[in-house]
Scaffold this active site. Structure first.
Site, PDB file in Angstrom:
ATOM      1  CD1 TRP A  35      22.983  31.297 -10.670  1.00  0.00           C
ATOM      2  CD2 TRP A  35      22.672  32.668  -8.667  1.00  0.00           C
ATOM      3  NE1 TRP A  35      23.775  30.892 -10.161  1.00  0.00           N
ATOM      4  CE2 TRP A  35      23.920  31.539  -8.920  1.00  0.00           C
ATOM      5  CE3 TRP A  35      22.044  32.996  -7.951  1.00  0.00           C
ATOM      6  CZ2 TRP A  35      24.605  31.621  -7.364  1.00  0.00           C
ATOM      7  CZ3 TRP A  35      23.258  33.427  -6.889  1.00  0.00           C
ATOM      8  CH2 TRP A  35      23.796  32.183  -6.571  1.00  0.00           C
ATOM      9  CG  ASN A  37      27.086  29.117 -10.176  1.00  0.00           C
ATOM     10  OD1 ASN A  37      25.751  28.807 -10.371  1.00  0.00           O
ATOM     11  ND2 ASN A  37      27.822  28.265 -10.107  1.00  0.00           N
ATOM     12  CG  ASP A  38      30.848  27.363 -11.078  1.00  0.00           C
ATOM     13  OD1 ASP A  38      30.387  28.117 -10.042  1.00  0.00           O
ATOM     14  OD2 ASP A  38      31.335  26.638 -10.601  1.00  0.00           O
ATOM     15  CD  GLN A  54      26.958  25.311 -13.773  1.00  0.00           C
ATOM     16  OE1 GLN A  54      26.354  25.251 -12.646  1.00  0.00           O
ATOM     17  NE2 GLN A  54      27.035  25.000 -15.351  1.00  0.00           N
ATOM     18  CD1 TRP A  62      23.106  28.088  -8.342  1.00  0.00           C
ATOM     19  CD2 TRP A  62      21.490  26.634  -8.023  1.00  0.00           C
ATOM     20  NE1 TRP A  62      24.076  27.000  -9.544  1.00  0.00           N
ATOM     21  CE2 TRP A  62      22.931  25.882  -8.315  1.00  0.00           C
ATOM     22  CE3 TRP A  62      20.652  25.666  -7.103  1.00  0.00           C
ATOM     23  CZ2 TRP A  62      22.518  24.126  -8.481  1.00  0.00           C
ATOM     24  CZ3 TRP A  62      20.491  24.663  -7.253  1.00  0.00           C
ATOM     25  CH2 TRP A  62      21.509  23.766  -8.503  1.00  0.00           C
ATOM     26  NE  ARG A 159      29.647  19.517  -8.036  1.00  0.00           N
ATOM     27  CZ  ARG A 159      29.773  19.309  -6.080  1.00  0.00           C
ATOM     28  NH1 ARG A 159      28.633  18.011  -6.401  1.00  0.00           N
ATOM     29  NH2 ARG A 159      29.856  19.624  -5.641  1.00  0.00           N
ATOM     30  CG  ASP A 160      33.226  21.112 -10.941  1.00  0.00           C
ATOM     31  OD1 ASP A 160      31.566  21.526 -12.028  1.00  0.00           O
ATOM     32  OD2 ASP A 160      32.704  21.253 -10.220  1.00  0.00           O
ATOM     33  CD  GLU A 214      32.153  22.888  -5.399  1.00  0.00           C
ATOM     34  OE1 GLU A 214      30.903  21.957  -5.272  1.00  0.00           O
ATOM     35  OE2 GLU A 214      31.765  24.381  -4.893  1.00  0.00           O
ATOM     36  CD1 TRP A 297      29.941  28.258  -4.351  1.00  0.00           C
ATOM     37  CD2 TRP A 297      27.371  28.552  -4.525  1.00  0.00           C
ATOM     38  NE1 TRP A 297      29.538  27.795  -5.104  1.00  0.00           N
ATOM     39  CE2 TRP A 297      27.521  28.181  -5.474  1.00  0.00           C
ATOM     40  CE3 TRP A 297      25.819  28.893  -4.536  1.00  0.00           C
ATOM     41  CZ2 TRP A 297      27.613  27.638  -6.398  1.00  0.00           C
ATOM     42  CZ3 TRP A 297      25.541  28.392  -5.491  1.00  0.00           C
ATOM     43  CH2 TRP A 297      26.345  27.413  -7.017  1.00  0.00           C
TER      44      TRP A 297
HETATM   45  C1  FRU Z   1      30.824  25.081  -7.416  1.00  0.00           C
HETATM   46  C2  FRU Z   1      30.007  24.308  -8.164  1.00  0.00           C
HETATM   47  C3  FRU Z   1      30.566  23.191  -9.400  1.00  0.00           C
HETATM   48  C4  FRU Z   1      28.833  22.671  -9.916  1.00  0.00           C
HETATM   49  C5  FRU Z   1      28.799  23.945 -10.208  1.00  0.00           C
HETATM   50  C6  FRU Z   1      26.717  24.290  -9.923  1.00  0.00           C
HETATM   51  O1  FRU Z   1      30.573  26.589  -7.708  1.00  0.00           O
HETATM   52  O2  FRU Z   1      29.169  24.036  -7.198  1.00  0.00           O
HETATM   53  O3  FRU Z   1      31.092  22.144  -8.195  1.00  0.00           O
HETATM   54  O4  FRU Z   1      29.432  22.297 -10.880  1.00  0.00           O
HETATM   55  O5  FRU Z   1      28.952  25.076  -9.084  1.00  0.00           O
HETATM   56  O6  FRU Z   1      26.143  25.439 -10.459  1.00  0.00           O
END
Ligand code: FRU
Length: 489
Positions: A35, A37-38, A54, A62, A159-160, A214, A297
């Site tokens: 998987w 993501n970001d 990610q 995930w 976060r982030d 985010e 998502w």
């Molecule tokens: C955004 C998010 C971030 C977080 C990450 C977790 O898509 O939700 O806020 O850090 O993905 O995978």
């Protein structure tokens, strides 16, 4: 962490045996398997472009987040490196969440969120999120340095971190959800990346539905500052904000120590189905480049059957227009993927469709449509089409609604729905299109708008049709290229 990284790398190699070509991208960043993501930690460091993301290496879904890692000389041809971060400490045991990278005098520093579930895994009502530092001297192996910033009282979702240097000082924006569930972006500063001091709330949403911002990012562009973020909670409004979550930006004026004065209100970056959590960075020549996760998502991801999910968008150059709009253009380096150029001119269709016999699993197209002579109720292109034209992503002008539409209802497994933008003014409509094995990205009138959407065609033809319903379509010209696989040239 070393043993956990080795284990993750082995797991991903094992899963990669199940990956099939049908949906796996030829020229977009994806994990070898598992998987993603970001995009995280986009940075130019020691003469190379690094992108992290990610990543869950054990499964196509995930899970506890790792940081995957790829490297490139030109932002087009990317190579996989070993996983950079794995959850290993009390403070990041349930995930190394999103963050950024900076070049600290020849050391590559990653600033990321350590995530811990305080109740059940997945229960968002009780989490602990702190900002952490990891450093590397070779750009490949990282050592964790621990927690550098904890949230203020009353905030759990925090976060982030996105870090940059300005006038000799480090700055960081962090996304947060305050005690009243209001989304905000908080600004901190530091002399050494280790001790951080709170500066100000840079922005706070005035949309009562937005509970979290985010992936914030803050950077100068033209004569302004762009604050971009990915708000959660926004409700659909007509043609806008139709995805599960959005990503967009505010334009304003700012200097260190003063408030961010917004000059242009929230606007979405992209108008397709799959564009989230973009991050920006500065290329070697100063261009401000943006890459997003090209998924959403909770969307269908049929590639999971092949043990992988998630791609990153093509890198896009950002440009601020005079009227305060950020336009996105595919970077010029992508031209190096082109082969088999073809050109067609003066194509005139009336109440019909035509197979252009341009077939490739991955392709690029530039199409100029004469709007003054296009009268059809619906006219445009069928992309990634089967030979009979039945399966395709439809990109067309809706002459009655006066909109440009990307409809993926018939574009293969699992996907549905259409997105649209107002048809731009002018006599010519310019479409710049990138098709990969499971995606389409369309840039309209040099980046005035874009659509980014995943598609999952089950046909092997991937040809292109032109069509005009109840009227005429006049195409001035089409330039077409099949594209190399990025590992190929
Ligand atoms: C955004 C998010 C971030 C977080 C990450 C977790 O898509 O939700 O806020 O850090 O993905 O995978």
């Amino acid at each position: 962490m070393k043993a956990l990284l080795d284990k993750g790398n082995q797991a991903v190699d094992e899963l990669a045996k199940y990956v099939k070509d049908r949906y796996y991208p030829a020229y977009h960043i994806a994990a070898k398997a598992g998987w993603i993501n970001d995009p995280n930690g986009l940075v130019y460091f020691n003469g190379k472009y690094h992108a992290f993301f990610q990543h869950y290496p054990y499964d196509e879904n995930w899970g506890p987040m790792h940081w995957g890692h790829v490297v490139s000389d030109d932002m087009v041809h990317w190579q996989h490196l070993p996983i950079a971060l794995a959850p290993s400490e009390d403070y990041d045991k349930d995930g190394c969440f999103s963050g950024s990278a900076v070049d600290d005098n020849g050391t590559l520093a990653l600033i990321y969120t350590g995530h811990v579930w305080l109740k059940e895994a997945g229960d968002d009502s009780a989490v602990r999120e702190v900002q952490c530092l990891a450093i590397s001297h070779d750009g490949i192996h990282f050592e964790k340095q621990g927690v550098v910033l904890t949230p203020p009282d009353g905030i759990m979702h925090f976060r982030d971190p996105k870090v940059w240097k300005q006038d000799g000082r480090w700055f960081m924006v962090v996304g947060a959800r305050d005690a009243n569930d209001v989304g905000q972006v908080r600004l901190y500063s530091s002399a050494d990346l280790r001790q951080w001091q709170f500066e100000q709330i840079l922005a706070q949403t005035d949309d009562p539905d937005v509970y979290m911002m985010e992936c914030p990012d803050f950077f100068p562009l033209g004569d302004s500052y762009i604050l971009m973020f990915s708000p959660q909670g926004m409700k659909a409004k007509g043609y806008q904000y139709r995805n599960r979550f959005q990503s967009g930006y505010l334009v304003g004026k700012w200097q260190a120590g003063s408030e961010f004065k917004i000059t242009h209100q929230f606007a979405e970056f992209d108008h397709g189905h799959d564009f989230y959590a973009p991050q920006s960075f500065e290329a070697a020549d100063g261009r401000r480049i943006l890459i997003s996760w090209m998924d959403m998502w909770e969307s269908a991801m049929p590639s999971k059957a092949d043990k992988w999910a998630g791609v990153l968008s093509l890198p896009r150059e950002t440009i601020l227009t005079k009227d305060g709009k950020v336009i996105l253009r595919p970077i010029k380096e992508l031209e190096s993927l082109r082969k088999d150029e073809k050109k067609l001119t003066n194509l005139y269709l009336t109440k019909t469709q035509q197979n252009l016999e341009l077939c490739a699993l991955q392709s690029e197209l530039m199409v100029n449509i004469d709007l003054t002579r296009t009268t059809a109720e619906r006219a445009g292109l069928k992309l990634a089409a089967s030979a009979d034209g039945q399966q395709a992503a439809w990109l067309y002008i809706d002459n009655q609604a006066n909109r440009l539409v990307l409809d993926r209802t018939l574009a293969g497994e699992g996907v549905a729905g259409y997105r649209s933008i107002p048809l731009p003014q002018g006599n010519t409509l310019k479409l710049h299109i990138f098709v990969d094995h499971s995606s389409v990205e369309v840039f309209i009138n040099d980046g005035e708008y874009s659509f980014s959407s995943r598609i999952y065609p089950t046909n092997n033809d991937r040809t292109i049709y032109l069509f005009a319903e109840n009227g005429d379509l006049l195409v001035n010209d089409i330039e077409y290229w099949a594209l190399h696989n990025m590992s190929e040239n």
